[in-house]
Design a protein around this motif. Sequence first.
Motif, short mmCIF file in Angstrom:
data_model
loop_
_atom_site.label_atom_id
_atom_site.label_comp_id
_atom_site.label_asym_id
_atom_site.label_seq_id
_atom_site.Cartn_x
_atom_site.Cartn_y
_atom_site.Cartn_z
N SER A 15 -1.77 6.03 -9.22
CA SER A 15 -2.17 5.55 -8.42
C SER A 15 -2.64 4.31 -7.46
CB SER A 15 -4.03 5.54 -8.81
OG SER A 15 -4.51 4.81 -8.93
N GLN B 118 -13.92 3.23 5.28
CA GLN B 118 -13.74 2.61 4.08
C GLN B 118 -13.83 1.25 4.41
OE1 GLN B 118 -9.62 4.39 2.80
NE2 GLN B 118 -10.66 5.57 1.15
N ALA C 205 -5.27 2.93 -6.48
CA ALA C 205 -5.42 1.06 -7.09
C ALA C 205 -4.93 0.99 -7.86
CB ALA C 205 -7.43 2.09 -7.57
N GLU C 206 -4.53 1.58 -8.84
CA GLU C 206 -3.51 0.73 -10.29
C GLU C 206 -2.56 0.23 -9.66
OE1 GLU C 206 -4.26 4.60 -13.25
OE2 GLU C 206 -2.61 4.52 -12.09
N SER D 213 -16.42 -1.66 3.25
CA SER D 213 -15.53 -2.20 1.43
C SER D 213 -16.47 -3.56 2.01
CB SER D 213 -14.46 -3.02 2.21
OG SER D 213 -14.22 -3.62 3.71
N SER E 147 -1.70 -4.03 -0.81
CA SER E 147 -3.32 -3.57 -0.46
C SER E 147 -2.68 -1.88 -0.17
CB SER E 147 -3.21 -4.22 1.22
OG SER E 147 -2.81 -3.15 1.70
N PRO E 148 -3.88 -1.34 -0.69
CA PRO E 148 -4.14 0.03 0.06
C PRO E 148 -4.56 0.55 1.86
CG PRO E 148 -6.45 -1.54 -0.58
CD PRO E 148 -5.86 -2.08 -0.59
N ALA F 3 -3.68 -2.92 -8.34
CA ALA F 3 -4.21 -4.37 -9.18
C ALA F 3 -3.24 -4.65 -10.38
CB ALA F 3 -5.54 -3.03 -10.18
N LEU G 73 0.20 2.54 -0.32
CA LEU G 73 -0.39 1.66 -0.53
C LEU G 73 0.89 0.62 0.18
CD1 LEU G 73 1.32 -0.04 -3.73
CD2 LEU G 73 1.50 1.77 -3.61
#
Length: 383
Positions: free
Chosen positions: A299, A322, A301-302, A326, A315-316, A305, A246
């Motif tokens: 992860s 992707q 995403a975790e 989105s 950000s990822p 967030a 990330l």
Amino acid sequence: MAPLPPPLAGVRVLDFSRMLAGPFCTALLADAGADVIKIESPDGDDARHFAPRAGGESTYFLMINRGKRSVVLDLKSEEGRRAVHELAAGADIVVENFRPGVTARLGIDYASLAAINPKLVYASISGFGQEGPLSHRPAYDIIAQAMSGIMSVNGPAGSGPNRVGESVGDLIAGLQATWAILAALHGRERDGRGQHLDIAMLDSIFSIMMTALSQYLFTGEVPGRIGNTHPISAPLDSFEAADGHLIIAVANDTLFADLAAAIGRPELAVDPRFATDQARKGNEAALKAVLEGWTRQHSVAEAVAALEAARVPASPILTIDQVVASAHAKARGLVRTVLHPVAGAIPVVPQPVHFLGSGELPIRPAPLLGEHTDEIVGNVAPH
């Protein structure tokens, strides 16, 4: 209130360009409503022959020649030159990206066409400009990147020079040409005549390297390659998570305090190694180790967030598929669909600016080779 017409409705463009820099410029003009007449040789733009293909048509060509009309003319023939001169009498803009000197030999140079129509705004895009010690040299994007300095600052620390992973020399030159054309059109309204615009790929890339140039021009220090990190601030970098990587981007002390709190380490904000941006940059390796001690437990995403909840920019790192899938791309209309006469329903990526007074601007597909020759050459009265 009724929506406004497309901002360039009624503006006619003669497009002699091929491949990418010029066609990208004229695609942007077409997106804004200009009538772009693409003048092609009987063999067509070289980009028509690129793979992959859809319905026999090059998808590369379809992407960057949307919204135009195609006319086939032999510019080496007297008949072809005469047709161009007649079209120039009713045009507003000319775009070409031949090597300097070629247009004069073809009789479609600025002097020749401005003698017919002094109001023409004529944009010449080349690798190194119309004048200068390198003007005679041909250039592809990678050559412009190499000679602009951008490859010298792109890539991981300790690596060799790296090309930016898109044709930024062509694309930035196309953008520079577009704004310059619009500026010259505005000037024409004031002064009553157009002018010749000289856009060089090398110059265009060089002029956007604000961070590297601010370092060198004011300190004399030659910037090098530093990968995903930032030359001034920290942490601005990629970080390893449990299932990928990330980005965390923090450029001031307030944001860093928020980041420290978000990862359960508020004391970092007052640690002398990390208390200021300059200190964080000087202790970047130690800071990255601390932050990855947290990111590796989560992860992507975790982690994103949690940082987003703390209002810390993160950000990822998305792949192209992707991004296309989105919610942002769908909501913003980054990819649209048009109906092509041969390839069928095809995706296109128009210019990304929303003209809120005009609503959604119409997009037309790229033309077939010579599709509009009879329609246009048979009716060349000024618009």
